[in-house]
Enzyme design. Structure first.
Site, PDB file in Angstrom:
ATOM      1  N   ARG A  77       0.391  -0.805   0.187  1.00 48.72           N
ATOM      2  CA  ARG A  77      -0.497  -0.023   0.055  1.00 48.72           C
ATOM      3  C   ARG A  77       0.415   1.361   0.021  1.00 48.72           C
ATOM      4  NH1 ARG A  77      -2.606  -3.511   3.019  1.00 48.72           N
ATOM      5  NH2 ARG A  77      -4.612  -3.991   1.600  1.00 48.72           N
TER       6      ARG A  77
ATOM      7  N   LYS B   7       2.853  11.659 -11.297  1.00 44.79           N
ATOM      8  CA  LYS B   7       2.535  10.674 -11.299  1.00 44.79           C
ATOM      9  C   LYS B   7       2.696   9.939 -12.281  1.00 44.79           C
ATOM     10  CE  LYS B   7      -1.449  12.953 -15.403  1.00 44.79           C
ATOM     11  NZ  LYS B   7      -1.219  13.442 -16.138  1.00 44.79           N
TER      12      LYS B   7
ATOM     13  N   GLU C 193      10.170  19.254 -24.467  1.00 47.17           N
ATOM     14  CA  GLU C 193       9.074  19.442 -23.005  1.00 47.17           C
ATOM     15  C   GLU C 193       9.925  20.559 -22.114  1.00 47.17           C
ATOM     16  OE1 GLU C 193       6.674  17.558 -22.655  1.00 47.17           O
ATOM     17  OE2 GLU C 193       7.524  15.444 -23.991  1.00 47.17           O
TER      18      GLU C 193
ATOM     19  N   LYS D 244       6.899  22.827 -13.473  1.00 47.53           N
ATOM     20  CA  LYS D 244       6.267  21.875 -13.483  1.00 47.53           C
ATOM     21  C   LYS D 244       5.687  21.805 -12.190  1.00 47.53           C
ATOM     22  CE  LYS D 244       5.044  17.258 -14.402  1.00 47.53           C
ATOM     23  NZ  LYS D 244       4.487  15.944 -15.170  1.00 47.53           N
TER      24      LYS D 244
ATOM     25  N   GLU E  88      -5.220  16.610 -12.132  1.00 48.03           N
ATOM     26  CA  GLU E  88      -5.338  16.639 -12.819  1.00 48.03           C
ATOM     27  C   GLU E  88      -6.878  17.004 -13.262  1.00 48.03           C
ATOM     28  OE1 GLU E  88      -2.908  15.034 -16.394  1.00 48.03           O
ATOM     29  OE2 GLU E  88      -5.150  14.872 -17.734  1.00 48.03           O
TER      30      GLU E  88
ATOM     31  N   ARG F 174      -3.518  21.409 -14.634  1.00 51.92           N
ATOM     32  CA  ARG F 174      -2.610  20.281 -14.994  1.00 51.92           C
ATOM     33  C   ARG F 174      -3.051  20.013 -16.783  1.00 51.92           C
ATOM     34  NH1 ARG F 174      -0.048  16.037 -11.846  1.00 51.92           N
ATOM     35  NH2 ARG F 174       1.795  15.186 -12.784  1.00 51.92           N
TER      36      ARG F 174
ATOM     37  N   ASN G 144      -0.299  19.530 -21.673  1.00 52.28           N
ATOM     38  CA  ASN G 144      -0.469  18.913 -22.833  1.00 52.28           C
ATOM     39  C   ASN G 144      -0.831  19.522 -23.700  1.00 52.28           C
ATOM     40  OD1 ASN G 144      -0.833  16.410 -22.445  1.00 52.28           O
ATOM     41  ND2 ASN G 144      -3.295  16.665 -23.293  1.00 52.28           N
TER      42      ASN G 144
ATOM     43  N   HIS H  80       0.626  18.461 -27.568  1.00 52.57           N
ATOM     44  CA  HIS H  80       0.829  16.392 -27.687  1.00 52.57           C
ATOM     45  C   HIS H  80      -0.277  16.075 -27.739  1.00 52.57           C
ATOM     46  CE1 HIS H  80       3.666  17.495 -24.491  1.00 52.57           C
ATOM     47  NE2 HIS H  80       3.877  15.872 -24.216  1.00 52.57           N
TER      48      HIS H  80
ATOM     49  N   HIS I 176       0.617  13.079 -30.082  1.00 52.57           N
ATOM     50  CA  HIS I 176       0.060  11.297 -30.359  1.00 52.57           C
ATOM     51  C   HIS I 176      -0.302  11.024 -31.422  1.00 52.57           C
ATOM     52  CE1 HIS I 176      -0.224  12.938 -25.497  1.00 52.57           C
ATOM     53  NE2 HIS I 176       0.807  12.199 -25.751  1.00 52.57           N
TER      54      HIS I 176
ATOM     55  N   HIS J 171       8.857  11.184 -29.582  1.00 52.79           N
ATOM     56  CA  HIS J 171       8.235  11.319 -28.503  1.00 52.79           C
ATOM     57  C   HIS J 171       9.006  12.999 -29.171  1.00 52.79           C
ATOM     58  CE1 HIS J 171       4.997  12.668 -26.002  1.00 52.79           C
ATOM     59  NE2 HIS J 171       5.540  13.214 -24.964  1.00 52.79           N
TER      60      HIS J 171
HETATM   61  P1  NAD Z   1      12.858   6.586 -21.358  1.00 55.71           P
HETATM   62  O1  NAD Z   1      12.864   6.281 -20.179  1.00 55.71           O
HETATM   63  O2  NAD Z   1      13.369   5.354 -22.234  1.00 55.71           O
HETATM   64  O3  NAD Z   1      14.003   6.612 -21.795  1.00 55.71           O
HETATM   65  C1  NAD Z   1      15.445   6.726 -23.266  1.00 55.71           C
HETATM   66  C2  NAD Z   1      16.292   6.092 -23.294  1.00 55.71           C
HETATM   67  O4  NAD Z   1      17.616   6.715 -22.834  1.00 55.71           O
HETATM   68  C3  NAD Z   1      16.064   4.298 -23.048  1.00 55.71           C
HETATM   69  O5  NAD Z   1      16.374   3.976 -23.597  1.00 55.71           O
HETATM   70  C4  NAD Z   1      17.271   4.465 -20.917  1.00 55.71           C
HETATM   71  O6  NAD Z   1      17.460   3.168 -21.224  1.00 55.71           O
HETATM   72  C5  NAD Z   1      18.152   5.715 -21.823  1.00 55.71           C
HETATM   73  N1  NAD Z   1      18.738   6.201 -20.885  1.00 55.71           N
HETATM   74  C6  NAD Z   1      18.064   6.925 -20.299  1.00 55.71           C
HETATM   75  N2  NAD Z   1      19.388   7.400 -18.540  1.00 55.71           N
HETATM   76  C7  NAD Z   1      19.902   7.205 -20.040  1.00 55.71           C
HETATM   77  C8  NAD Z   1      21.585   7.968 -20.366  1.00 55.71           C
HETATM   78  N3  NAD Z   1      21.529   8.702 -19.080  1.00 55.71           N
HETATM   79  N4  NAD Z   1      22.570   7.225 -20.724  1.00 55.71           N
HETATM   80  C9  NAD Z   1      22.567   7.208 -21.836  1.00 55.71           C
HETATM   81  N5  NAD Z   1      20.941   6.195 -22.179  1.00 55.71           N
HETATM   82  C10 NAD Z   1      20.089   7.196 -20.914  1.00 55.71           C
HETATM   83  O7  NAD Z   1      12.153   7.361 -22.402  1.00 55.71           O
HETATM   84  P2  NAD Z   1      12.079   8.746 -21.572  1.00 55.71           P
HETATM   85  O8  NAD Z   1      12.182   9.465 -22.287  1.00 55.71           O
HETATM   86  O9  NAD Z   1      12.660   8.997 -20.131  1.00 55.71           O
HETATM   87  O10 NAD Z   1      10.482   8.363 -21.102  1.00 55.71           O
HETATM   88  C11 NAD Z   1       9.600   8.650 -21.510  1.00 55.71           C
HETATM   89  C12 NAD Z   1       7.960   7.512 -20.644  1.00 55.71           C
HETATM   90  O11 NAD Z   1       7.722   8.908 -19.349  1.00 55.71           O
HETATM   91  C13 NAD Z   1       7.173   8.034 -21.627  1.00 55.71           C
HETATM   92  O12 NAD Z   1       7.078   6.362 -20.576  1.00 55.71           O
HETATM   93  C14 NAD Z   1       6.105   8.584 -20.292  1.00 55.71           C
HETATM   94  O13 NAD Z   1       4.749   8.009 -20.738  1.00 55.71           O
HETATM   95  C15 NAD Z   1       7.227   8.347 -19.482  1.00 55.71           C
HETATM   96  N6  NAD Z   1       5.848  10.073 -19.077  1.00 55.71           N
HETATM   97  C16 NAD Z   1       5.701  10.912 -17.493  1.00 55.71           C
HETATM   98  C17 NAD Z   1       5.249  11.840 -16.811  1.00 55.71           C
HETATM   99  C18 NAD Z   1       4.852  12.162 -15.679  1.00 55.71           C
HETATM  100  O14 NAD Z   1       4.527  13.044 -16.199  1.00 55.71           O
HETATM  101  N7  NAD Z   1       4.719  10.232 -15.405  1.00 55.71           N
HETATM  102  C19 NAD Z   1       5.838  12.777 -18.196  1.00 55.71           C
HETATM  103  C20 NAD Z   1       5.993  12.829 -19.119  1.00 55.71           C
HETATM  104  C21 NAD Z   1       6.326  11.297 -19.670  1.00 55.71           C
HETATM  105 ZN    ZN Z   2       5.358  14.422 -23.542  1.00 54.40          ZN
END
Ligand code: NAD
Ligand code: ZN
Length: 370
Positions: free
Chosen positions: A127, A149, A191, A233, A243, A248, A252, A255, A259, A272
């Site tokens: 939990r 999130k 972003e 943020k 949200e 919040r 987007n 986006h 998407h 992305h």
């Molecule tokens: P990711 O975590 O897949 O990382 C991108 C790539 O970079 C991966 O291959 C990873 O292994 C690699 N990597 C990470 N750190 C590294 C480093 N220091 N050096 C070399 N390689 C490295 O993707 P991301 O773009 O970081 O995140 C995307 C995800 O985040 C999506 O799933 C999305 O839905 C989520 N997201 C969440 C929120 C939220 O508010 N929770 C907001 C935006 C995005």
């Molecule tokens: Zn985004």
């Protein structure tokens, strides 16, 4: 250069620090110990992915062990496919198998994928245990690690299962970005650009002036861009944690079209960030037409995105397919497509756009790519 601390203060939640700067990872253990839940814990589980583990896992564990923690780790395969219920289940089982109790701390070491699934697992195991975010991508530092999130994907769509659960500490070590490739770098830049348009003239024009340095990864500029984005943020999330208040949604911006591009071009074809940048270009043009947004914003934003290594895409799809994809998006309400549109820099609105208007703009958009 000294690290910078940003305090995230969300009503009804414990405040937490985001530490941004070179070398922050070496002091991870100290900071975890200093946070409320880390103070009495003696076990830490580091969750990371297969790309990040060989680069930063040993350093993170060393810092935690130096504070007296017993540290375990789990490495999941890198990539979005790991954000699944199946992988979450494996992590829960592994946590139980090594007898982690409610007073353990989960450390998410990686990009947004690791952050989202580790945050989800941590907020549900027994939990809920404490979660510390150690973002290692620029996108995770400026966006996903802050705001609480968490989630995993279902076959029906992305992020369909999850929780709102704030971390107790966020450690953004700029040194960890040295290994990030150009594609992932530009994702973070998109972003940051998004945040600047929604936030203020001050952020937007600062970014415009420093875009080349951000693209060239100048340390001081990188640190300031992350800090400004985190402050933005944190402020948005403080006003609307779950949200539900219509604040919040501004996150987007860009986006809605993005998407649809990601879906129709096939996930992974365009990053992305590339899709979000294209979505911002589209939304600004829509805003100029619907809200009388100054043309200057459209042009300056184009210039900013170009300088950040986010050129306009040459790809397009038929207006009918794009419209259909947008209507199926989980953010559409009652089949009506909604866009975050800037009236001006720092002044946005959520606008329901009729199918006819959207079709006309999509036609222009497709024609501009021909
Ligand atoms: P990711 O975590 O897949 O990382 C991108 C790539 O970079 C991966 O291959 C990873 O292994 C690699 N990597 C990470 N750190 C590294 C480093 N220091 N050096 C070399 N390689 C490295 O993707 P991301 O773009 O970081 O995140 C995307 C995800 O985040 C999506 O799933 C999305 O839905 C989520 N997201 C969440 C929120 C939220 O508010 N929770 C907001 C935006 C995005
Ligand atoms: Zn985004």
């Amino acid at each position: 250069m000294p690290t910078t601390k940003v305090v995230v203060n969300i009503p009804g939640e414990s405040a937490y620090d985001v530490r941004v700067g070179a070398g922050a990872l070496d002091r991870l253990g100290q900071h975890v110990r200093a946070t409320a839940a880390g103070g009495k814990a003696d076990r830490v589980l580091v969750i990371t992915d297969s790309n990040v583990a060989p680069l930063y896992l040993a350093q993170a564990k060393r810092s935690l062990a130096a504070e007296g923690y017993r540290v375990s780790d789990i490495t999941i395969p890198a990539g979005e496919d790991s954000k699944s219920i199946a992988v979450a289940g494996e992590i829960w089982e592994a946590m139980a198998a090594c007898s982690l109790g409610r007073d353990c701390v989960v450390v998410a070491l990686g990009g947004g994928v690791v952050g989202d699934i580790a945050g989800f697992v941590g907020s549900t195991y027994m939990r809920g245990v404490s979660v510390v975010q150690v973002p290692t991508t620029l996108l995770a530092m400026v966006d996903s690690s802050v705001g609480g999130k968490t989630g995993v994907n279902l076959s029906a769509g992305k992020n369909l299962v999850g929780t709102f659960n704030q971390p107790t500490y966020v450690c953004a070590d700029i040194n960890a970005l040295s290994t990030l490739n150009e594609r992932e770098w530009a994702c973070g830049c998109a972003e940051i650009a998004k945040a600047s348009v929604i936030d203020s003239d001050d952020f937007f024009f600062w970014l415009l002036d420093h875009a080349n340095q951000l693209a060239a990864r100048d340390e001081g500029v990188v640190q300031e861009a992350i800090v400004r984005s985190v402050v933005f943020k944190a402020d948005v999330v403080a006003q609307d944690q779950t949200e539900s208040r219509g604040v919040r949604e501004c996150l987007n911006y860009g986006h809605t079209l993005a998407h649809a591009i990601e879906k129709l071009s096939g996930y992974g074809t365009y990053s992305h960030g590339a899709a979000v940048a294209e979505g911002m270009r589209f939304a600004a043009r829509l805003a100029a037409d619907l809200l009388g947004t100054p043309e200057e914003l459209v042009e300056t934003q184009d210039e900013l995105l170009d300088a950040l290594g986010l050129p306009a895409l040459s790809w397009s799809a038929s207006p009918a397919d794009m419209l259909d994809a947008m209507k199926r998006d989980k953010k559409a309400r009652g089949g009506q497509v909604r866009f975050v549109l800037p009236r001006d820099v720092g002044n946005w609105e959520l606008v329901e756009v009729s199918d006819d208007i959207l079709r006309a703009h999509l036609q222009q958009w497709t024609a501009s790519k021909a």
